[in-house]
Write a protein that holds these residues in place. Structure first.
Motif, short mmCIF file in Angstrom:
data_model
loop_
_atom_site.label_atom_id
_atom_site.label_comp_id
_atom_site.label_asym_id
_atom_site.label_seq_id
_atom_site.Cartn_x
_atom_site.Cartn_y
_atom_site.Cartn_z
N ILE A 178 0.79 -1.28 0.01
CA ILE A 178 0.00 -0.16 -0.13
C ILE A 178 0.81 1.28 -0.01
CG2 ILE A 178 -1.67 1.41 1.21
CD1 ILE A 178 -2.75 -1.32 2.38
N ALA A 179 1.94 1.20 0.77
CA ALA A 179 2.90 2.49 0.85
C ALA A 179 3.48 2.66 -0.62
CB ALA A 179 3.92 1.99 1.99
N ARG A 180 4.07 1.60 -1.20
CA ARG A 180 4.49 1.78 -2.39
C ARG A 180 3.79 2.31 -3.53
NH1 ARG A 180 8.77 0.75 -5.30
NH2 ARG A 180 10.17 -0.13 -3.63
N THR A 181 2.33 1.72 -3.39
CA THR A 181 1.28 2.15 -4.28
C THR A 181 0.93 3.45 -4.16
OG1 THR A 181 0.52 -0.29 -4.35
CG2 THR A 181 -1.05 1.46 -5.10
N LEU A 182 0.87 4.16 -2.78
CA LEU A 182 0.51 5.64 -2.74
C LEU A 182 1.53 6.33 -2.95
CD1 LEU A 182 -1.19 5.29 0.82
CD2 LEU A 182 -2.53 5.77 -1.25
N THR A 183 2.81 5.91 -2.78
CA THR A 183 3.93 6.63 -3.32
C THR A 183 4.16 6.79 -4.58
OG1 THR A 183 5.07 6.29 -1.02
CG2 THR A 183 6.47 7.21 -2.78
N GLN A 184 4.01 5.76 -5.35
CA GLN A 184 4.17 5.61 -6.83
C GLN A 184 3.12 6.58 -7.58
OE1 GLN A 184 6.91 4.44 -8.33
NE2 GLN A 184 6.36 5.68 -9.84
N ALA A 185 1.85 6.40 -7.03
CA ALA A 185 0.72 7.38 -7.51
C ALA A 185 1.03 8.73 -7.26
CB ALA A 185 -0.54 6.87 -6.66
N THR A 186 1.46 9.23 -6.51
CA THR A 186 1.91 10.45 -6.00
C THR A 186 2.95 10.82 -6.85
OG1 THR A 186 1.53 10.26 -3.55
CG2 THR A 186 2.81 12.18 -4.27
N VAL A 187 4.09 10.11 -6.96
CA VAL A 187 4.95 10.56 -8.28
C VAL A 187 4.57 10.62 -9.64
CG1 VAL A 187 7.12 9.66 -9.36
CG2 VAL A 187 7.03 9.56 -6.88
N ASN A 188 3.78 9.74 -9.95
CA ASN A 188 3.07 9.52 -11.21
C ASN A 188 2.26 10.83 -11.42
OD1 ASN A 188 4.23 7.25 -11.66
ND2 ASN A 188 2.27 6.01 -11.51
N ALA A 189 1.52 11.68 -10.40
CA ALA A 189 0.78 12.63 -10.55
C ALA A 189 1.55 13.94 -10.89
CB ALA A 189 0.02 13.07 -9.33
#
Length: 191
Positions: A178-189
């Motif tokens: 979950i942490a990796r997914t949230l972080t990657q979504a933040t970077v992608n944005a």
């Protein structure tokens, strides 16, 4: 302090100690215990404030966005270990805070100070994200901090361990994902 050690011992055993219970466990008089801790919530709050780390030292070597998800995942893994190592204390704080909430919702006056929660996890997450303040907008950092705060602490234990029945290892794996997914979504944005 003997009273605090007595309280922590009881918490590790899964008991939510009253001030009198902590005094008995510490083999001190109730009057002495109440002089230091006039209420159960003051006792429990002190057990958390003095028994859990309140800071997290970020590793500044990996502050670029390519390592962002790795860095956050490592930080969350460390926080999860602390959460699991202090499970009884954290569940005790959660229980007292829920009891206090129920008292207030019933329209009754709370006869003790409210338990403060989040005093460890929020600063720890903010420290892990600090190197990205210039890269991410304040809104993105705030949203990510809030999202990550959902996967560490007693609440995550309740969902992952109690509701889903996961063993500690799998619970940590899910939280790290979950942490990796949230972080990657933040970077992608922002890319």
């Amino acid at each position: 302090m003997a009273i605090m050690e007595g309280a922590r011992k009881l918490l590790r055993e899964g008991k939510i100690p009253s001030v009198a219970d902590a005094a008995e466990a510490a083999r001190v008089s109730r009057a002495t215990a109440y002089r230091y801790f006039p209420t159960q919530s003051s006792l429990i709050q002190e057990a958390v404030d003095t028994g859990l780390p309140t800071t997290w030292e970020p590793d500044e070597r990996h502050a670029d966005l390519t390592a962002f998800a790795d860095r956050v995942e490592r930080a969350i893994a460390e926080m999860l270990t602390l959460t699991h190592d202090n499970e009884a204390v954290l569940r005790g704080v959660l229980l007292v805070s829920l009891q206090q909430w129920a008292t207030i919702q019933a329209g009754d006056k709370l006869e003790e100070e409210s338990i403060r929660r989040g005093t460890g996890r929020i600063p720890a997450i903010q420290a892990a994200l600090a190197p990205y303040r210039g890269t991410l907008s304040p809104a993105a950092l705030r949203r990510l901090t809030i999202g990550l705060s959902l996967i560490v602490g007693a609440e995550s234990l309740v969902v992952l361990r109690d509701i889903w029945g996961l063993e500690e290892t799998e619970a940590k794996e899910v939280a790290r994902w979950i942490a990796r997914t949230l972080t990657q979504a933040t970077v992608n944005a922002i890319e």
